[in-house]
Design an enzyme around this catalytic site. Sequence first.
Site, PDB file in Angstrom:
ATOM      1  N   LYS A   1       0.758  -1.025  -0.079  1.00 46.66           N
ATOM      2  CA  LYS A   1       0.029  -0.169  -0.120  1.00 46.66           C
ATOM      3  C   LYS A   1       0.855   1.275   0.054  1.00 46.66           C
ATOM      4  O   LYS A   1       1.778   1.389   0.759  1.00 46.66           O
ATOM      5  CB  LYS A   1      -0.877  -0.120   1.360  1.00 46.66           C
TER       6      LYS A   1
ATOM      7  N   LYS B   1     -13.217  -7.691  -6.344  1.00 47.94           N
ATOM      8  CA  LYS B   1     -13.648  -7.983  -4.877  1.00 47.94           C
ATOM      9  C   LYS B   1     -15.244  -8.314  -4.771  1.00 47.94           C
ATOM     10  O   LYS B   1     -15.971  -7.423  -4.732  1.00 47.94           O
ATOM     11  CB  LYS B   1     -13.281  -6.621  -4.168  1.00 47.94           C
TER      12      LYS B   1
END
Length: 350
Positions: free
Chosen positions: A149, A257
């Site tokens: 990230k 997702k």
Amino acid sequence: MKATFKIYTLDFRRPSGTSRGVLTQKETWFLILEHEGHRGIGECGMFKGLSMDDVPEYEATLQWVCDSIEKGKTYLWNALRAFPSIQFGLEQAFLSLEAEDPYELFPSEFTNNEAPIPINGLIWMGDKGYMLEQIHQKLEAGFRCLKMKIGAIDFKSEIALLDAIRNEYGPKRIELRVDANGAFKPSEALKKLTELSVFKLHSIEQPIRQGNVGEMKSLCEKSPIPIALDEELIGVIDTVDKEALLENIRPQYIILKPTLVGGYKGSEEWIEIADRLKIDWWITSALESNIGLNAIAQWSYTLNNTMPQGLGTGGLYTNNFECPLQVKNGYIYSRNDTGWPPDLIERLCL
């Protein structure tokens, strides 16, 4: 048939940083079906601040589903287009109810512990020391694909961190993916992507915020790093709109997702279009509990995608549920010598 839902709060072992802030807890909802002595369970893992169904009437909609459960999965799924996480929980719950084992939704070599799924190791945002600590832990644990990230600390520090990683581990040793979560401004994105390209990255997820379609299309044409769309897919419901988005932007990858894009059916709509347009894809969990993660992993195996998937989030919480899933040497396994708590669904019903 009877249907109920239960809210559950997951506690992070350690505060986890994203470009949207630091997470210490994650709420999730379980949809539980009962019929003729059998029970089924599905997880509706709405992600506050990210899901399109983060709306005040979320629990009222779950109650409507419970009150209308006799209408059946197909009717309810179509009526829930604006609530993708509930769509996914509904799909799981019906599969669970119909299964011999309520947690074995897609029997396969994976569920028999005969074939694991390769996954990436997730590196959370933080200061340089914390991120290096995570990287070393993942490498010692056998990972060969890492997802970092970025976007929370200053860009120069992130460049220095990537430089330190690549000085120690070349691209043949570690595949590096980065996820900006939309942190770059459109005006600076190409310059930053060019700076990042020296580190031989596999891809970058969502370099700019979703909704900037023209800028994203231009980036995908010019970027020296392959771009993966993630948040860009959220809220695109109709298959015609899905096709138009991918045909326009033409990303190198999309990331699916199920909780955020309408469960199995919604994800499979994206996959069919992406395959036709020769856009690659992989599956990622969205911080669900082990119940939702298990449902995603079992389905993911059936898709025969050999790329590392984003399914390594089960160990993030202190109060997750015991389950057969195990991460080892960069793979996720479904062990057949470890089961679920025998009274888990009953306890959640209380």
